[in-house]
Design a protein around this motif. Sequence first.
Motif, short mmCIF file in Angstrom:
data_model
loop_
_atom_site.label_atom_id
_atom_site.label_comp_id
_atom_site.label_asym_id
_atom_site.label_seq_id
_atom_site.Cartn_x
_atom_site.Cartn_y
_atom_site.Cartn_z
N LEU A 61 -5.01 1.31 5.37
CA LEU A 61 -5.81 2.28 6.31
C LEU A 61 -7.23 1.35 6.66
O LEU A 61 -7.63 1.53 7.45
N LEU A 62 -7.58 0.94 5.34
CA LEU A 62 -8.95 0.24 5.34
C LEU A 62 -9.21 -1.19 5.43
O LEU A 62 -10.27 -1.65 5.77
N SER A 63 -8.05 -1.83 5.11
CA SER A 63 -8.04 -3.45 4.98
C SER A 63 -9.04 -3.82 4.21
O SER A 63 -9.60 -5.20 4.50
N ASP A 64 -9.44 -3.08 3.31
CA ASP A 64 -10.24 -3.97 2.16
C ASP A 64 -9.84 -3.14 0.83
O ASP A 64 -10.08 -1.92 0.67
N ARG A 65 -9.79 -3.78 0.05
CA ARG A 65 -9.18 -3.56 -1.25
C ARG A 65 -9.96 -2.85 -1.93
O ARG A 65 -10.02 -1.72 -2.82
N VAL A 66 -11.38 -3.29 -2.21
CA VAL A 66 -12.34 -2.68 -3.04
C VAL A 66 -12.72 -1.13 -2.45
O VAL A 66 -12.84 -0.29 -3.24
N GLU A 67 -12.81 -1.01 -1.10
CA GLU A 67 -13.08 0.27 -0.56
C GLU A 67 -12.00 1.11 -0.88
O GLU A 67 -11.93 2.27 -1.02
N ALA A 68 -10.64 0.48 -0.67
CA ALA A 68 -9.39 1.45 -0.90
C ALA A 68 -9.34 1.62 -2.46
O ALA A 68 -9.01 3.04 -2.53
N GLU A 69 -9.83 1.11 -3.31
CA GLU A 69 -9.72 1.59 -4.48
C GLU A 69 -10.98 2.64 -4.83
O GLU A 69 -10.71 3.64 -5.47
N ASP A 70 -11.86 2.47 -4.38
CA ASP A 70 -12.93 3.59 -4.31
C ASP A 70 -12.47 5.00 -3.82
O ASP A 70 -12.71 5.97 -4.16
N MET A 71 -11.74 4.70 -2.45
CA MET A 71 -11.12 5.76 -2.04
C MET A 71 -10.27 6.65 -2.74
O MET A 71 -10.16 7.88 -2.72
N VAL A 72 -9.28 5.65 -3.28
CA VAL A 72 -8.30 6.34 -4.28
C VAL A 72 -8.81 7.29 -5.28
O VAL A 72 -8.51 8.23 -5.85
N GLN A 73 -9.86 6.55 -5.94
CA GLN A 73 -10.60 7.45 -6.91
C GLN A 73 -11.32 8.72 -6.46
O GLN A 73 -11.16 9.84 -6.99
N ASP A 74 -11.84 8.61 -5.26
CA ASP A 74 -12.32 9.82 -4.47
C ASP A 74 -11.24 10.99 -4.45
O ASP A 74 -11.44 12.20 -4.30
#
Length: 183
Positions: free
Chosen positions: A25-38
Amino acid sequence: MTKNEVLKSWVEQYSGPLLKRAAYLLSDRVEAEDMVQDVFLAAFSSYDSFEGKSQPYTWLTAILNRKAADFYRKKYKSEPQIRLDHFFDETGSWKNDGVLNDWNVSEVNSELLDNKDFNKTLEECLEDLPARWKIPVKMYYLQEKKAPEVSQELQISATNLWKILQRSRMQLRECLDNNWFAN
């Protein structure tokens, strides 16, 4: 099982699939990791509202999708205005009328999307789009959301969405012409 034990098992069981979906969805691994935490933080705080009428993964995915929509809405609204000087000169005329012509490339076919190198080039072209265009393109074409849903989530008019998609397609075409079909 206690709330903490349940959530711990969910983290162990669903982190991988949720991260894969978020990265898509985000095409950005770091943003994706943060979102999964959220997602897991939101699940923890609203655990009592989970009634068990759906599978936990379904519930967590729904939370992820809402967070992705919020992410795109916030990012879209914070991006600077798009400059159109890529396509138009100072008089408003097309810089390159070639983007209006039919795409006359014999290599365009359905098998092209199975080509790993083509997909890499396409992804690079997508990433070169201005963020205000990239976000609606990904929501509409990659997430396959309907136009009214994209317009509503980004709080833009349908006319604005269609213009953004049209301009994005032109820039993607030019990028693919230069980086794939010209080779």
